[in-house]
Structures are given as C-alpha cells and as structure tokens.
Motif scaffolding. Structure first.
Motif, PDB file in Angstrom:
ATOM      1  N   LEU A 272      82.708 -15.274  79.377  1.00  9.60           N
ATOM      2  CA  LEU A 272      83.666 -15.165  80.479  1.00  9.60           C
ATOM      3  C   LEU A 272      84.302 -13.778  80.534  1.00  9.60           C
ATOM      4  N   LEU A 273      84.608 -13.207  79.373  1.00 13.98           N
ATOM      5  CA  LEU A 273      85.254 -11.891  79.362  1.00 13.98           C
ATOM      6  C   LEU A 273      84.296 -10.792  79.814  1.00 13.98           C
ATOM      7  N   LEU A 274      83.077 -10.797  79.301  1.00 12.01           N
ATOM      8  CA  LEU A 274      82.128  -9.756  79.700  1.00 12.01           C
ATOM      9  C   LEU A 274      81.818  -9.833  81.196  1.00 12.01           C
ATOM     10  N   MET A 275      81.624 -11.035  81.698  1.00 12.20           N
ATOM     11  CA  MET A 275      81.342 -11.188  83.123  1.00 12.20           C
ATOM     12  C   MET A 275      82.577 -10.860  83.963  1.00 12.20           C
ATOM     13  N   GLY A 276      83.729 -11.341  83.538  1.00 13.74           N
ATOM     14  CA  GLY A 276      84.958 -11.111  84.306  1.00 13.74           C
ATOM     15  C   GLY A 276      85.403  -9.671  84.313  1.00 13.74           C
ATOM     16  N   PHE A 277      85.325  -9.010  83.156  1.00 15.97           N
ATOM     17  CA  PHE A 277      85.772  -7.620  83.100  1.00 15.97           C
ATOM     18  C   PHE A 277      84.811  -6.676  83.819  1.00 15.97           C
ATOM     19  N   ALA A 278      83.560  -7.093  84.007  1.00 10.22           N
ATOM     20  CA  ALA A 278      82.658  -6.294  84.846  1.00 10.22           C
ATOM     21  C   ALA A 278      83.173  -6.273  86.286  1.00 10.22           C
TER      22      ALA A 278
ATOM     23  N   ARG B 160      84.905  -3.041  88.658  1.00 10.93           N
ATOM     24  CA  ARG B 160      84.548  -2.704  90.040  1.00 10.93           C
ATOM     25  C   ARG B 160      85.789  -2.707  90.938  1.00 10.93           C
ATOM     26  N   HIS B 161      86.706  -3.658  90.718  1.00 10.87           N
ATOM     27  CA  HIS B 161      87.973  -3.629  91.450  1.00 10.87           C
ATOM     28  C   HIS B 161      88.701  -2.314  91.172  1.00 10.87           C
TER      29      HIS B 161
END
Length: 407
Positions: A77-83, A87-88
C-alpha cells in the motif's frame, strides 16, 4: 520446522536466496521474473523438505503468510500510494520552483539531500526518497546520476535511522520498549555518514548535469495538489504515532499506515485525480520487493551472533540484501545491543544496494536505469564508505553500551 539441510555447512535455503539475489544483480532488466522464480523455488523446497517456521506443508505456508501479511500489505500500500503522492507533488509545480530556492552549483544538490534527510526524520523514508527524486528530476532537467540516486536513498534512510517515527525498524524498537533517546543516538553516525556521501555525490551530479539556475517563467502552483500531498503525509504520520501510542495491537492485525495513506488518496480523488498511469510500472516494482521480502522471511534465521558492535556493523551489510524487519525483530528478541548502533546499521545499511531498502525500490521504479547492482555500487560507492566511517565515528564518540535484554 525440520532442521535445515546443509551444504558445506550452509543451509540450502540461504543458497537458494543467494542465487536469487545473484540473478537480480546479473539480470537487472528481468528483476521481477528472477525474484518470483526464486521465491517459487524456495517455497517448493520448503514444502518438500524442511517445512516452515510455523509448521510443515501447505498449512505451514499458510500460517507463515498469515504472520507476514500485515508487513507485506503495508509495503504494498505504501509503495503504490506514495508513487501517486510523488505525481501529485510533481504536478503541483513545486519542484519547478525549487531551482529558485536551491544554490546554483553543487551545493544545490547537497541542499536537496539535506532536505530529504530532514523530511525522513518524521515522514516515511519511501515518501522522502520519492519527493527527493521528483525534485531532482526537475532541477537537474531529467538527467540524474545513479550515484546521486543512491545518495537520495541513503539520505532518506539516514534521516529515519535516529527517529522512532522515521523508519519501520526504529518504530519496532519503540514498540518493544526501547527509549526514543537510545535510538536518537544513531544521528551521531547518520549525520557523519551524510556529510561523507552527500558532498561527493553532489559534486558528481553537478559534473553530470548542473542544477537548473532559474525556474521557468509564469509558473503557477496548484494549491489543491499541495493540500493533497500535505494531507497524505499528515495522515501517515498521525496514523503511525496514534497506533503506536494508543492501539499497538492494531499494528499486528491490519496495515494501519498503508490504509491511512490510501484513505486520503481516495477521499481527495474528486479534488484532483491521481495519475493512475504510474500504477502498472509501480506494481511490478512493488511485487519485486514483496517477493524478496517474502523469501527473506522464510530463511532459517532463528539466531544471530552474540550482540556486539562487530555484529551490529555486520548487520548493516546484511541489510543491503536481507530485509531489515526480521533482522530487527531477532535483535530485539535477543537483546544486549546498543540500540542506537542497531538503528543506524539496519536503517542505513540497505542503502548500499538498490533493492536493499523499500526507499531504493520506490526510487528505482521512478528511475529504471538504477536497477543495476553494478552501477549502483560503482557509482554510489560513497554510500558504503560513509556507512563504515559513520559507524566508527559513533563508536569513538559514544562507545558501546549494551542494553539489558528486553522482555
């Protein structure tokens, strides 16, 4: 679990894991298939011959994964979310403004590494590394040296090593009863290491591609995306501190940190849509890391050498290829460490190879050219030198003060 089968005194499990890591190093354009093949081979071997830590056969595998799933889910979840966070942050246009704030010569690269170090002291090191990588892509006009990428990862890991909210391993120590003041001593080594690797890495980057001197004209910061980035980071920090202080049992049952990050991502999607296009490539990098972490968790590491500064120094090098979470858990169970040294070793040591830490994997998803062990080591050599120098400066300044075994 049955006693491991030995070949020349080495458990076969370790040989299979070593071959997996060697395959990753040699075939860096095919890291995911190599990691998954290695994991599959280790599982089949343990199903047939030795069983798992919690039992034999498929049932033992199930119990093992039930024990590990929270850690794996949090990482996913962290690796996907922080990607998506990175971008934001990139689309907020803040990175485009950074050339106006950073010095124009090699000291601009040094200042950026210092920012990553400070951010990581209270944020997750994955987020700090991705923010640093996003800014670097803009201020160096897309040309970032692999040695400087290694330095960004090292800065994020060094910054988190002395803070109980800066890294998963230090948070584990805090939960186990280690005083935050014992952990903060790691900054003696981390700051020295930072000075050792950050200067040559910044000069290296300046020679490769100097910092952009002036930001583009007519920039307009997007306040909505700035708000989203801040909200995600605040949610992650708040979830970490609240769960550890008020609801520590939750940390073993649900991936609190990862869920908090994704809750904010989804709740703010109507304000600004996340860049979902980064998900496929990020997913592959994330599965790669999870395959290595799962393989490492199956190794028969039930016992570490006696606690000493020499063991702590060695654990830093082991952390470059072996997940530092089970190493930290074993060290806490064993006791007798000077916890500041352990925090520095397992926190910073993973920086020496690109897949040695989750921050390194996350940044390599952003910069695929970094997925080469040979180039990372040869061009990021100041990181390994800094690790050793920082450790021995800490030893000379503070000495080794072993703690009593933790209950």
């Amino acid at each position: 679990m049955i006693e491991p089968i030995l070949v020349f005194g080495i458990p076969v499990d370790f040989i299979l894991f070593a071959l997996t890591l060697l395959g990753v190093a040699l075939f860096h354009h095919h890291t995911l298939p190599v990691a998954l093949t290695g994991l599959g081979t280790i599982i089949v071997y343990k199903l047939i011959f030795t069983g798992f830590k919690y039992g034999a056969g498929v049932g033992g595998l199930g119990h093992h994964m039930a024990h590990e799933w929270v850690t794996l889910a949090n990482l996913f979840l962290l690796l996907m979310g922080f990607a998506l966070l990175s971008r934001h942050f990139e689309e907020s246009r803040i990175p485009d403004e950074m050339p106006a704030l950073l010095p124009d010569d090699w000291k601009g690269g040094l200042a950026l590494l210092c920012i990553v170090f400070v951010l990581s002291s209270f944020l997750d090191n994955i987020a700090a590394a991705l923010i640093g990588g996003t800014v670097a892509r803009h201020v160096f006009q897309g040309k970032v040296h692999i040695g400087y990428l290694a330095a960004i990862v090292a800065a994020s890991n060094a910054g988190g090593s002395g803070s109980v909210v800066g890294d998963t391993t230090t948070t584990m120590m805090w939960i186990a009863g280690v005083s935050p003041l014992s952990v903060v001593e790691a900054y003696v080594a981390a700051i020295v290491a930072m000075l050792v690797f950050a200067v040559p890495a910044s000069i290296q980057q300046h020679r490769y591609s100097p910092i952009q001197k002036d930001p583009p004209k007519g920039l307009k910061i997007d306040p909505a995306r700035v708000f989203i980035v801040a909200a995600i980071l605040v949610a992650a920090l708040a979830a970490n501190i609240t769960a550890n202080l008020r609801f520590p049992a939750l940390l073993d049952t649900i991936p609190v940190l990862g869920l908090a990050v994704w809750a904010v991502i989804l709740l703010t999607a109507g304000l600004r849509s996340p860049d979902w296009k980064v998900m496929p490539e990020t997913f592959k990098g994330t599965i790669f890391l999870l395959a290595l972490v799962t393989s490492a968790s199956m190794m028969p590491v039930e016992k570490l050498p006696l606690a000493s500064w020499q063991t702590a120094l060695g654990l830093g090098f082991v952390s470059a290829v072996f997940d530092n979470i089970p190493l930290t858990a074993l060290a806490l169970k064993q006791g007798g460490y000077d916890w500041g040294y352990l925090a520095y070793a397992v926190g910073f040591g993973g920086s020496m190879i690109w897949f040695g830490s989750s921050a390194g994997v996350a940044l390599s998803n952003m910069y695929p050219e970094a997925k080469s062990v040979g180039r990372w080591i040869t061009q990021g050599w100041p990181v390994a030198v800094a690790y050793v120098i920082g450790f021995f400066v800490m030893l000379a300044v503070l000495g080794w003060h072993a703690d009593v075994p933790l209950k």
